[in-house]
Write an enzyme that holds these catalytic residues in place. Structure first.
Site, PDB file in Angstrom:
ATOM      1  N   TYR A 140      21.610 -25.283  66.213  1.00  0.00           N
ATOM      2  CA  TYR A 140      21.962 -26.374  65.303  1.00  0.00           C
ATOM      3  C   TYR A 140      23.055 -27.213  65.952  1.00  0.00           C
ATOM      4  CZ  TYR A 140      19.649 -23.607  61.612  1.00  0.00           C
ATOM      5  OH  TYR A 140      18.756 -22.898  60.853  1.00  0.00           O
ATOM      6  N   ASP A 162      16.506 -24.620  69.797  1.00  0.00           N
ATOM      7  CA  ASP A 162      17.777 -25.256  70.139  1.00  0.00           C
ATOM      8  C   ASP A 162      18.798 -24.860  69.078  1.00  0.00           C
ATOM      9  OD1 ASP A 162      18.812 -27.067  72.092  1.00  0.00           O
ATOM     10  OD2 ASP A 162      18.935 -28.656  70.587  1.00  0.00           O
ATOM     11  N   HIS A 190       5.819 -23.757  62.558  1.00  0.00           N
ATOM     12  CA  HIS A 190       7.284 -23.722  62.421  1.00  0.00           C
ATOM     13  C   HIS A 190       7.670 -23.908  60.953  1.00  0.00           C
ATOM     14  CE1 HIS A 190      11.481 -24.919  63.018  1.00  0.00           C
ATOM     15  NE2 HIS A 190      11.394 -24.322  64.187  1.00  0.00           N
ATOM     16  N   PHE A 204      18.296 -19.901  63.860  1.00  0.00           N
ATOM     17  CA  PHE A 204      18.078 -20.171  62.425  1.00  0.00           C
ATOM     18  C   PHE A 204      19.277 -19.792  61.549  1.00  0.00           C
ATOM     19  CE2 PHE A 204      13.646 -19.635  63.978  1.00  0.00           C
ATOM     20  CZ  PHE A 204      13.174 -20.892  63.665  1.00  0.00           C
TER      21      PHE A 204
END
Length: 220
Positions: free
Chosen positions: A67, A65, A187, A78
Site C-alpha cells: 500500500y 505492491d 483479485h 493486504f
C-alpha cells in the site's frame, strides 16, 4: 551481503542476498529511503518472513505492491496497521472469509494473526514510494520474491497457495499442483471481486486441505 531477516529464512535465501542484483537493489532502496518517503518503514521490509517462520509455513498468499498511502503498509500483503481503515481489497477479503467460514468481520486489518499461524503474506515488490503505485517495480524485488516462491516449492509440499489475480497466478505457477493445493481466483479488488472471488470459498478449502495433511486449520 548481511540482511536482517528471520534466521531460518536467512539460511535459505542467503544465496540471493549474495547475488549482484540484490546488491544493486539494496543500493536503490537505500537511496529511495534517504531521498523520499517510502513504505513500509525500513524495519518492516522483511516482516512477512519474520512473522512466519519457514518451518511453520502452511499457506502462501501473494500480493503485488505494498500500500502506498500514509500509515497503511506494514510488511504483510493486504494487511494494515491497527486503527487504519480497511482498503477495498482487504474489506472484500474479510467479507469472503465471513461468508465462507462464518467468522465475524474483525475490528483490525492487521493480519499478524494469520502470519503467526503459518500464512506467508508475500508482496512481489517489498517497497514503494509514497503515493506512487509500482514505483519500485522492476528494480529487482520480483527476482528476489520469485526465488522465495521457488525455495518454498522446492523444500515443502502440502502447502496451500492462494493465487488471486493473473499476476499472483503467474508468480505461483512454479508450485506443483500434485504436491500442494493451488487455489485460484480473480483479485479481490472492487474491479473484479464479483467475477469469482466472492463465493470462491478458498478459506474453508484451505482448512480442509490442511486438516487432511494432519495440520491445524487457520483461524481466519
Amino acid at each position: 551481503m548481511e540482511v536482517r531477516i528471520a534466521e531460518d529464512w536467512k539460511q535459505i535465501l542467503q544465496p540471493e542476498f549474495d547475488k549482484p542484483y540484490f546488491e544493486t537493489l539494496t543500493e536503490f532502496v537505500r537511496s529511495e529511503y534517504a531521498s523520499h518517503q517510502v513504505f513500509p518503514r525500513g524495519g518492516n521490509i522483511f516482516r512477512a518472513f519474520d512473522k512466519c517462520p519457514f518451518e511453520q509455513l502452511k499457506v502462501v498468499i501473494i500480493g503485488q505492491d505494498p500500500y502506498h498511502g500514509e500509515g497503511q503498509a506494514n510488511g504483510l500483503c493486504f494487511s494494515v496497521n491497527d486503527g487504519v481503515a480497511f482498503p477495498p481489497s482487504l474489506k472484500n477479503i474479510f467479507t469472503e472469509v465471513s461468508s465462507d467460514t462464518g467468522a465475524p468481520i474483525p475490528a483490525s486489518g492487521n493480519l499478524d494473526r494469520w502470519a503467526e499461524q503459518g500464512v506467508l503474506l508475500l508482496n512481489a515488490v517489498l517497497t514503494v514510494r509514497a503515493h506512487e503505485a509500482a514505483s519500485h517495480a522492476g528494480r529487482g524485488w520480483e527476482q528476489f520474491t520469485d526465488a522465495v516462491v521457488r525455495a518454498i516449492a522446492e523444500r515443502k509440499q502440502g502447502v496451500v497457495y492462494m493465487l488471486w489475480g493473473s499476476y499472483a497466478q503467474r508468480k505461483g505457477a512454479i508450485a506443483d499442483p500434485t504436491r500442494n493445493l493451488i487455489l485460484k481466483a480473480v483479485h479481490p479488488s472492487p474491479l473484479s471481486v464479483y467475477r469469482g472471488f466472492f463465493g470462491s470459498r478458498h478459506f474453508s478449502q484451505a482448512n480442509a486441505y490442511l486438516q487432511s495433511q494432519g495440520l491445524a486449520p487457520i483461524v481466519w
